[in-house]
Design an enzyme around this catalytic site. Structure first.
Site, short mmCIF file in Angstrom:
data_model
loop_
_atom_site.label_atom_id
_atom_site.label_comp_id
_atom_site.label_asym_id
_atom_site.label_seq_id
_atom_site.Cartn_x
_atom_site.Cartn_y
_atom_site.Cartn_z
N SER A 150 0.78 -1.47 0.06
CA SER A 150 -0.55 0.29 0.37
C SER A 150 1.21 1.38 0.21
O SER A 150 2.02 1.34 0.62
CB SER A 150 -1.23 -0.26 1.14
OG SER A 150 -1.49 1.28 1.95
N TYR A 175 -2.54 -0.45 10.18
CA TYR A 175 -2.74 -0.54 9.05
C TYR A 175 -1.24 -0.46 8.43
O TYR A 175 -1.02 -1.66 7.40
CB TYR A 175 -3.68 -0.13 7.96
CG TYR A 175 -3.93 -1.05 6.39
CD1 TYR A 175 -4.02 -2.03 6.39
CD2 TYR A 175 -3.15 -0.01 6.14
CE1 TYR A 175 -4.23 -1.85 5.14
CE2 TYR A 175 -3.70 0.44 3.97
CZ TYR A 175 -3.96 -1.05 3.83
OH TYR A 175 -3.67 -1.51 2.67
C1 LIG Z 1 -1.84 6.74 1.48
C2 LIG Z 1 -3.59 5.42 2.74
O1 LIG Z 1 -2.73 5.60 3.44
N1 LIG Z 1 -4.14 4.63 1.81
C3 LIG Z 1 -4.77 4.06 2.47
C4 LIG Z 1 -6.29 4.15 2.47
O2 LIG Z 1 -6.65 4.96 1.79
P1 LIG Z 1 -6.99 6.85 1.39
O3 LIG Z 1 -6.86 7.02 3.00
O4 LIG Z 1 -6.53 7.28 0.51
O5 LIG Z 1 -8.74 6.51 1.17
P2 LIG Z 1 -9.73 7.00 1.46
O6 LIG Z 1 -10.88 6.87 0.40
O7 LIG Z 1 -10.31 6.53 2.19
O8 LIG Z 1 -9.17 8.93 1.60
C5 LIG Z 1 -9.52 9.59 0.85
C6 LIG Z 1 -9.23 10.43 0.99
O9 LIG Z 1 -10.96 10.58 1.69
C7 LIG Z 1 -10.82 11.63 2.79
N2 LIG Z 1 -12.03 11.03 3.77
C8 LIG Z 1 -12.39 10.29 3.86
C9 LIG Z 1 -13.40 9.04 4.12
C10 LIG Z 1 -14.47 9.87 4.34
O10 LIG Z 1 -15.24 9.92 5.29
N3 LIG Z 1 -14.33 11.34 4.73
C11 LIG Z 1 -13.39 11.76 4.20
O11 LIG Z 1 -12.83 13.14 4.17
C12 LIG Z 1 -9.57 10.97 3.43
O12 LIG Z 1 -9.26 11.91 4.55
C13 LIG Z 1 -8.55 11.17 2.25
O13 LIG Z 1 -8.53 12.27 2.25
O14 LIG Z 1 -6.87 3.43 3.16
C14 LIG Z 1 -7.14 2.31 1.92
C15 LIG Z 1 -8.17 1.00 2.73
O15 LIG Z 1 -8.65 1.98 3.40
C16 LIG Z 1 -6.00 2.27 1.42
O16 LIG Z 1 -5.75 0.77 0.88
C17 LIG Z 1 -5.00 2.83 1.33
O17 LIG Z 1 -3.47 2.13 1.15
#
Ligand SMILES: CC(=O)N[C@H]1[C@@H](OP(=O)(O)OP(=O)(O)OC[C@H]2O[C@@H](n3ccc(=O)[nH]c3=O)[C@H](O)[C@@H]2O)O[C@H](CO)[C@@H](O)[C@@H]1O
Length: 341
Positions: A150, A175
């Site tokens: 990841s 994780y």
């Molecule tokens: C860089 C990193 O750590 N990546 C991991 C992360 O993805 P990652 O955190 O990038 O993916 P998400 O889709 O959960 O989040 C993407 C973005 O959306 C924001 N967000 C998310 C959910 C929400 O309810 N509101 C919101 O604002 C997060 O802060 C982030 O900035 O999780 C995935 C699984 O869970 C993993 O497979 C990825 O390897």
């Protein structure tokens, strides 16, 4: 060829199996239908991966539904096993029943934020479960293994884009640490037992069948239902969002590479080499849905990294990786899928 895929009923796994079957290969899928999200979704993923588009009549008794899925899906080229990777004996029985050319290990507990709530479970599944597979490969002489790592292993590294040779000693979630541990332990099995291995660092994967807890899917659903979206931080966190078709291109090219080379241990970034911040991500979804989100602003979440960006020079040079779907096109395709399903 005979491929064993773990987590083959999940988002990435079901797309991979679909592709492998279309290319004429045989696939064994090991999945425990973990309750991290609804097993209904995983049953649908499984059926689509084998091109079965008939309606599934859910009884809502999980074990019964999965038994039914198994009987529906078995064929000469496809076998599904309802099996947890923490159970080594159970795994051994499956492996001993088949000739396996290559293992593609995608099963994991995959949430960053939930890993802070239950770190020990993440350790059991992502580390012990993965080692169970390597122990069996060692004992049965299976010599080719592709493993999901990841982008989270880069933590809050400041040097952008992230390259495979960067230091990854400072993960910021359980994780991420389990994924880094998988890379390191994988090297031990490569070195001691000559198991060829590729560790793929996936960068926030999205597209049809995306996990419902991941932001793109979660936001799209909530906006379309006129519900509030939880918006973490000030919108400047950024990700190298990678479209599922490009990830499948990267995995299939890794398969080709590992099958045609010996003494392989490689770590490879699979991203798009683009940076999209949360504000841009949200406005692209809004544009495609033709709707404005109701935002609930929440603080930045512990474990969340600030920014990811993949240097994909190595993937291009070594395996011929060719990502083709930019974020605007990818979201368009995702929203079309979401509205159709
Ligand atoms: C860089 C990193 O750590 N990546 C991991 C992360 O993805 P990652 O955190 O990038 O993916 P998400 O889709 O959960 O989040 C993407 C973005 O959306 C924001 N967000 C998310 C959910 C929400 O309810 N509101 C919101 O604002 C997060 O802060 C982030 O900035 O999780 C995935 C699984 O869970 C993993 O497979 C990825 O390897």
């Amino acid at each position: 060829m005979n491929y064993l895929v773990t987590g083959g009923s999940g988002f990435i796994g079901s797309h991979l199996i679909e592709q492998l079957l279309q290319n004429g290969h045989s696939v064994i899928n090991i999945d425990n239908f973990d309750d991290f999200y609804s097993y209904h979704i995983k049953i649908k993923n499984t059926l689509e991966s084998i091109q079965n588009f008939s309606e599934f009549d859910f009884t809502n008794k999980k074990d019964d539904d999965i038994k039914k899925l198994i009987s529906l899906s078995q064929s000469d080229h496809y076998k599904l096993y309802y099996q947890d990777i923490r159970d080594k004996k159970g795994l051994e029985n499956i492996f001993k029943n088949h000739t396996i050319d290559l293992v593609i290990h995608l099963a994991a507990l995959a949430g960053v934020r939930p890993s802070i709530e239950s770190p020990l479970e993440y350790e059991e599944v992502n580390i012990r479960g993965t080692m169970n597979l390597w122990e069996i490969c060692k004992d049965l002489g299976i010599k080719k293994f592709i493993c999901a790592s990841s982008s989270s292993v880069y933590g809050n590294n400041k040097k952008i884009p992230f390259t495979e040779t960067d230091n990854v000693d400072t993960p910021i979630s359980p994780y991420a640490a389990t994924k880094k541990c998988g890379e390191v332990l994988g090297h031990v099995y490569h070195d001691l037992y000559r198991i060829d291995m590729i560790q793929l660092r996936f960068f926030t994967v999205y597209g049809p069948r995306q996990r419902p807890d991941l932001a793109i899917h979660k936001f799209t659903k909530l906006i379309s239902e006129d519900k509030e979206i939880p918006f973490y931080g000030d919108g400047t966190t950024a990700r190298d969002y990678t479209y599922i078709d490009d990830i499948i291109d990267g995995i299939t090219k890794s398969i080709h590479y590992i099958e045609n080379n010996h003494n392989v241990y490689e770590i490879i970034n699979l991203g798009e080499n683009q940076v999209i911040n949360l504000n841009e991500m949200l406005s692209t979804i809004e544009h495609n849905l033709g709707k404005i989100a109701l935002k609930k602003n929440l603080p930045m979440q512990p474990g969340d990294v600030q920014k990811t960006n993949a240097d994909i020079t190595k993937a291009k040079a070594l395996i011929g990786y060719k990502p083709a779907i930019n974020f605007q096109n990818g979201i368009k395709k995702f929203v079309e899928w979401f509205l159709r399903k």
